[in-house]
Each structure stands twice: as structure tokens, then as C-alpha cells.
Design a protein around this motif. Structure first.
Motif, short mmCIF file in Angstrom:
data_model
loop_
_atom_site.label_atom_id
_atom_site.label_comp_id
_atom_site.label_asym_id
_atom_site.label_seq_id
_atom_site.Cartn_x
_atom_site.Cartn_y
_atom_site.Cartn_z
N THR A 1 88.62 24.75 39.88
CA THR A 1 88.82 25.67 38.87
C THR A 1 88.28 25.96 37.49
O THR A 1 87.93 23.93 36.99
N GLU A 2 88.02 26.48 36.94
CA GLU A 2 87.05 26.56 35.65
C GLU A 2 88.63 26.48 34.05
O GLU A 2 89.23 27.01 34.32
N VAL A 3 88.06 25.41 33.60
CA VAL A 3 89.44 24.99 32.90
C VAL A 3 88.37 24.79 30.95
O VAL A 3 88.00 23.66 31.20
N GLY A 4 88.55 25.65 30.26
CA GLY A 4 88.28 24.78 28.70
C GLY A 4 86.58 25.11 28.44
O GLY A 4 86.11 24.13 28.16
N GLY A 5 86.07 26.16 29.81
CA GLY A 5 84.82 25.74 30.13
C GLY A 5 83.93 24.80 30.66
O GLY A 5 82.74 24.86 31.10
N PHE A 6 85.18 23.89 31.11
CA PHE A 6 84.47 22.94 32.32
C PHE A 6 84.58 22.98 33.77
O PHE A 6 85.60 23.79 33.21
#
Ligand code: MN
Length: 311
Positions: free
Chosen positions: A157-162
Motif C-alpha cells: 500500500t502507499e502510505v505517507g508517500g512511501f
């Protein structure tokens, strides 16, 4: 100077780090392979259920045999093998034989006892880079039957741009299929561009952050490989700034609240349990690991009097 550059420079030159506790890895050897041992610490056995973190490489294994860990026993824990580069074959006393590659997870639940070996495949690539992690089983489940799970794909998943890959437990509502016995999180975060973002955390959890590659500013602290940042419970977000291709492991969970006795490859609570596990191993009661081309590891000499469980 970009905002990211400015933040990295400020964090790098600040003697007192942010809110966390920063420690350095101890050098250790896994056969020919040099490892950075980040956990356990003398004053901290576990972060959530996580009780052992070894980071090795990136290492050139072009000329040598690479990883060669002969059969050895475990009790009371789960082992997680996570690779960034290379390929390793796992064999265990349950009859499992599985090659693991980057992006895949090998999860072995030792419970009441299992033996395994890990080695680079015969015709291996030139590089090896990975993490060896242990999760202590809580007291109520530490004698479960042993099992092995190979997870060829994990949720991303993408989270906080990561770009996040959830190895164990859950992060930002995304759960790993890896079986666990305590509330925890274990995730790889990769900066796919120069990134400043916030990762949501459960405030009931404590967390650790380890860099596998690159550098980052995590909760105000400059981090590079070979350092562990510990953050206590009570945080709802984790701010991270990182350059592209930086990879890190975020791990943690509900504080275990149980003292652990860790000796050799065993996690127990009393010296008697350790002595019994050593006797079982020496008597061959863990069962053979078929297919490993060599003798098993011998247990080191035991002084049960000196063994005390610690938080
Ligand atoms: Mn092992």
C-alpha cells in the motif's frame, strides 16, 4: 537547498536526537556473513513482540558460499526471513524446503520446538542483503505446534508517500496474512521519490525503525543503516523524510509485558526450560532437517545458573 536537504542536515548535526532512543548495532557473525545485531539490547529485550533484529549486507557473495546456517533449533518464537537481494533456501524438521526471494516472506513458528537451516542456493547471485527477525510468542501461545508459512506475495500500500509492504500484523488498516499471536506491525517502507510523509501508528504500540539502505530523518532523528530508533507508545504518526530508494523496516506492537529469557536460539522464561531445550537438541529430539549438506550446529555450553528473564 531543498526542504528535505535542510531537514537532513539539521537532524544530522543535532547532537540530541528527537523523541526516540537511538542505539547502534553490535557486530556479529553468522558463519562467514557479518551481521548488524540491532535487537535485543541489554536494557530492552523486545519492542512489541519483536525480540531479535539482524541486518546483513548488502554483501558480495560472488566468490564465497554466501549464507550457510546449519540446522539449529528454536523454541518460543517466530522467525521471519526478509530479503532485499539474493536467494536463500529454508529447510526445517517439518519437512519444509522453500527458496525465498526478495519481496517474499518465510515465517516459521517454532512454538514448542522446530529445527531449520538457511543457506544461499547453490548457484546464487552475487549479492545478499536481508533481515532476520524474531517475534517472541506471548506466554499463552509459546508452546503451540510448530508451523512454516511461505508467503510469495504480501500486501502493498502507499502510505505517507512511501511504498509499504506489510510483513506482519497490520499497518494503516492493511493486514499481512502472516500468522501472529500478538498485536504487532512489521512493514518495509520504501521511498519511491524524495519523500516527506507521515505514517499512521497505533498509540498503544511501541515501535522500532531500522534503515536497510539510504538515510532518513525519522521523528527528528537522522538514521542510517546500523542504527535502531526506539519510540515508546503514545504516538499517532511517524514523520519520515527520506531520499528516493531509501528502505526501512518499521516494526513494533503492544508492549509484551513479559520478561524474556533469550539464550542461543531459544526464547523462554526460565533456565530450566532452556536446559531442557538444550538436552532435547543434544538428544536429537527436535528431529532431523533433511537435505542440508553438513552437520547440525552444536549448542554452546550452558550455565543455567546465570540465566535470568529480563524485560
Ligand atoms: Mn534460525
Amino acid at each position: 537547498m531543498s526542504r528535505l536537504d535542510a531537514e537532513v542536515e539539521a537532524a544530522e548535526s543535532t547532537p540530541s536526537p528527537g523523541a526516540g532512543e537511538l542505539t547502534s548495532a553490535r557486530p556479529a557473525q553468522l558463519g562467514d556473513l557479518a551481521v548488524r545485531r540491532l535487537l535485543p539490547l541489554r536494557h530492552r529485550r523486545s519492542i512489541g513482540g519483536w525480540c531479535f533484529v539482524d541486518h546483513y549486507g548488502p554483501a558480495s557473495v560472488d566468490a564465497g558460499p554466501g549464507m550457510q546456517v546449519p540446522p539449529h533449533p528454536h523454541i518460543g518464537l517466530q522467525t521471519l526471513t526478509w530479503l532485499f537481494e539474493g536467494e536463500v533456501i529454508h529447510r526445517d524438521s517439518l519437512g519444509s524446503e522453500k527458496v525465498i526471494r526478495p519481496g517474499q516472506l518465510n515465517l516459521m513458528t517454532a512454538g514448542k520446538g522446530v529445527a531449520h537451516s538457511e543457506q544461499s542456493v547453490r548457484h546464487h547471485g552475487p549479492r545478499l542483503h536481508g533481515l532476520q527477525l524474531w517475534v517472541a510468542l506471548p506466554d499463552h501461545s509459546r508452546r503451540v505446534d510448530p508451523s512454516f508459512q511461505h508467503l510469495p506475495e504480501l500486501p502493498r500500500t502507499e502510505v505517507g508517500g512511501f511504498q509499504a509492504t506489510v510483513l506482519a500484523g497490520s499497518l494503516a488498516g492493511v493486514a499481512s496474512p502472516a500468522r501472529s499471536w500478538s498485536e504487532l506491525v512489521g512493514a518495509e517502507l520504501e521511498a519511491v521519490g524524495d519523500t516527506m510523509g507521515e505514517i499512521p501508528l497505533l498509540p498503544t504500540h511501541e515501535h522500532g525503525v531500522v534503515l536497510a539502505q539510504g538515510h532518513a530523518v525519522v521523528a527528528g532523528t537522522f538514521l542510517q543503516p546500523g542504527r535502531l530508533l526506539y519510540l515508546g507508545p503514545g504516538r499517532e504518526v511517524l514523520p519520515i523524510s527520506a531520499r528516493t530508494t531509501t528502505r526501512l523496516l518499521l516494526f513494533g506492537g503492544q508492549p509484551l509485558g513479559e520478561p524474556l529469557l533469550m539464550w542461543w536460539n531459544f526464547v523462554a522464561r526460565t533456565g530450566e526450560e532452556i536446559a531442557q531445550a538444550v538436552a532435547d537438541w543434544n538428544a536429537g529430539r527436535f528431529g532431523p532437517v533433511a537435505g542440508y549438506p553438513g552437520p547440525p550446529l552444536a549448542a554452546p555450553a550452558l550455565d543455567p545458573v546465570r540465566l535470568v528473564a529480563r524485560f
